[in-house]
Enzyme design. Structure first.
Site, short mmCIF file in Angstrom:
data_model
loop_
_atom_site.label_atom_id
_atom_site.label_comp_id
_atom_site.label_asym_id
_atom_site.label_seq_id
_atom_site.Cartn_x
_atom_site.Cartn_y
_atom_site.Cartn_z
N HIS A 55 45.94 -2.51 -0.62
CA HIS A 55 45.20 -2.93 -1.82
C HIS A 55 46.13 -3.33 -2.96
O HIS A 55 45.72 -3.41 -4.11
CB HIS A 55 44.28 -1.81 -2.29
CG HIS A 55 43.36 -1.30 -1.24
ND1 HIS A 55 42.47 -2.12 -0.58
CD2 HIS A 55 43.19 -0.05 -0.71
CE1 HIS A 55 41.78 -1.39 0.31
NE2 HIS A 55 42.20 -0.15 0.25
N HIS A 217 37.67 -2.59 2.45
CA HIS A 217 38.21 -2.34 3.79
C HIS A 217 37.50 -3.19 4.84
O HIS A 217 37.66 -2.99 6.03
CB HIS A 217 38.06 -0.86 4.17
CG HIS A 217 38.62 0.08 3.15
ND1 HIS A 217 37.81 0.78 2.28
CD2 HIS A 217 39.89 0.41 2.85
CE1 HIS A 217 38.58 1.51 1.49
NE2 HIS A 217 39.83 1.30 1.80
#
Length: 329
Positions: A55, A217
Site C-alpha cells: 500500500h 486488497h
C-alpha cells in the site's frame, strides 16, 4: 507477470531496506523486525500504524516529525505479527503512552490487539483508534464490518498534529474515534493488483469493464459495469458518499483523491475536477483538497474518493501543518 524484483519472497525486506536507505535522515529500521521508526521520537504520545505491505507509501511514508512515530510492515496484503507491532510500540513510547491507528481488517485488529495486551504487560499505556471509512460494502473479504482504506491517512495527519500539540493519550483516543465517524471513502478499480508471490491478478476485469467499491486488497465491490467517463464515475461515487453524509450548505469538508497505484496523476486531477462540479451542486464548502498516491494497492489501476466532514477549523489547520516525513508533500 512483469515486476522489477529479485526474489518474490524477499520483496518486503528488500523494499524496507531500500526505503530506509533513501530516507535515512528521517527513519531507521529496528534490527530483525519489519518496523520503521522515526529517528527523532518526540516527547509526546507515540503514534503507531501499519498493516500489510503493498500500500506504499502507506504506512512507512508517513513516519516522521508531525505524523507517525513508527510503522509496522506485514507481508504483502497480510497483517504484521504481534511481536512486530510490540516492537513498534516499545520504540515509540516516551512514557506518555502509544496510540495505535488500525485499519479494520480481521488480521490487523487481532494482531494489534494482542500487541496492545503485551505492551500493557510491560506497563506501556496503549489505546486504539479503528478506522473503517470504506462505505462500499460491509463484511467483505478479510473484514467484519466496513474496511479501513485511504481515510486512514487523514487520521494519521490530524492526530499527528494533535499529538505534537501535547494532547494526552486519552484525548487522542477520543478525538480519533470522533474523527473516524466523519470520514467516508469509496473506490473504483479498472484493473486488479498482482501480488508478487501469486503472479497473477487478484480478479479479472474485461478490457471495457470497471468495478465500483473494490477494496485495497482486491476485495469484491458492489457493481461491475462497462467503463465510464471520469464524469460518470465521479457522479456515482459522490452519490454513494452523499448517502452516508448529510451534506450541509454551511458545512466545511475536505476531499482526498487517492490513486491506487497505476493511475496517472493526470487522470486523478481530471477526476477531482469532476468531483468538484458534483459537489458544487450541494453548495458544500470544500476547505481542503489532496490528490496523489497515498494508500495504494500495488499495481491496481483505479482510485478512491474520501470526504471528511470537519468539526471545526482546528482539523483543517492540522491537515495544513508542515511535517517532516518521506511521503507527505
Amino acid at each position: 507477470m512483469k515486476k522489477i524484483i529479485n526474489d518474490s519472497s524477499r520483496v518486503v525486506d528488500e523494499m524496507i531496506e531500500g526505503f530506509c536507505f533513501a530516507h535515512q535522515e528521517l527513519v531507521k529500521k529496528i534490527d530483525d523486525y519489519r518496523v520503521i521508526v522515526s529517528r527523532d521520537i518526540e516527547n509526546q504520545v507515540g503514534l503507531v500504524s501499519g498493516g500489510g505491505s503493498g500500500h506504499e507509501p502507506a504506512h512507512a511514508g508517513f513516519v516522521g516529525e508531525g505524523m507517525l512515530s513508527a510503522a509496522v510492515c506485514g507481508e504483502v496484503f497480510s497483517s504484521p505479527t504481534p511481536d512486530q507491532v510490540l516492537e513498534g510500540i516499545k520504540a515509540s513510547d516516551n512514557g506518555q503512552g502509544v496510540l495505535l491507528v488500525v485499519k479494520n481488517y480481521t488480521g490487523d485488529v487481532l494482531n494489534f490487539d494482542m500487541a496492545k495486551e503485551l505492551a500493557e504487560m510491560e506497563d506501556i499505556a496503549v489505546e486504539t483508534v479503528l478506522v473503517d471509512d470504506d462505505i462500499a460494502v460491509e463484511d467483505s473479504t478479510y473484514t467484519a464490518g466496513k474496511r479501513g482504506v485511504a481515510g486512514t491517512i487523514f487520521v494519521h495527519k490530524i492526530l499527528g498534529a494533535y499529538a505534537r500539540q501535547g494532547k494526552t493519550l486519552k484525548e487522542l483516543k477520543e478525538l480519533g474515534d470522533d474523527l473516524v465517524g466523519r470520514i467516508k471513502t469509496i473506490g473504483v478499480a479498472l484493473t486488479a493488483a498482482t501480488v508478487p508471490e501469486v503472479g497473477k491478478p487478484g480478479f479479472n476485469l474485461k478490457a471495457d469493464e470497471l468495478e465500483y467499491g473494490v477494496g485495497i486488497h482486491g476485495e469484491p465491490g458492489y457493481l461491475r459495469e462497462t467503463l465510464k467517463t471520469s464524469k460518470d464515475i465521479a457522479k456515482e461515487l459522490v452519490e454513494k458518499l452523499s448517502q452516508s453524509f448529510t451534506f450541509k450548505e454551511d458545512g466545511q469538508y475536505g476531499v482526498l483523491v487517492n490513486g491506487l497505484g497505476a493511475t496517472p496523476l493526470m487522470e486523478q486531477y481530471v477526476f477531482l475536477n469532476d468531483v468538484k462540479k458534483e459537489l458544487a451542486e450541494s453548495n458544500m464548502q470544500i476547505a481542503y483538497t489532496k490528490v496523489g498516491n497515498y494508500m495504494t494497492s500495488l499495481d491496481m489501476a483505479g482510485l478512491s474518493l474520501t470526504i471528511i466532514e470537519f468539526s471545526g477549523t482546528t482539523e483543517i489547520a492540522a491537515l495544513n501543518e508542515e511535517v517532516t516525513t518521506p511521503s507527505w508533500g
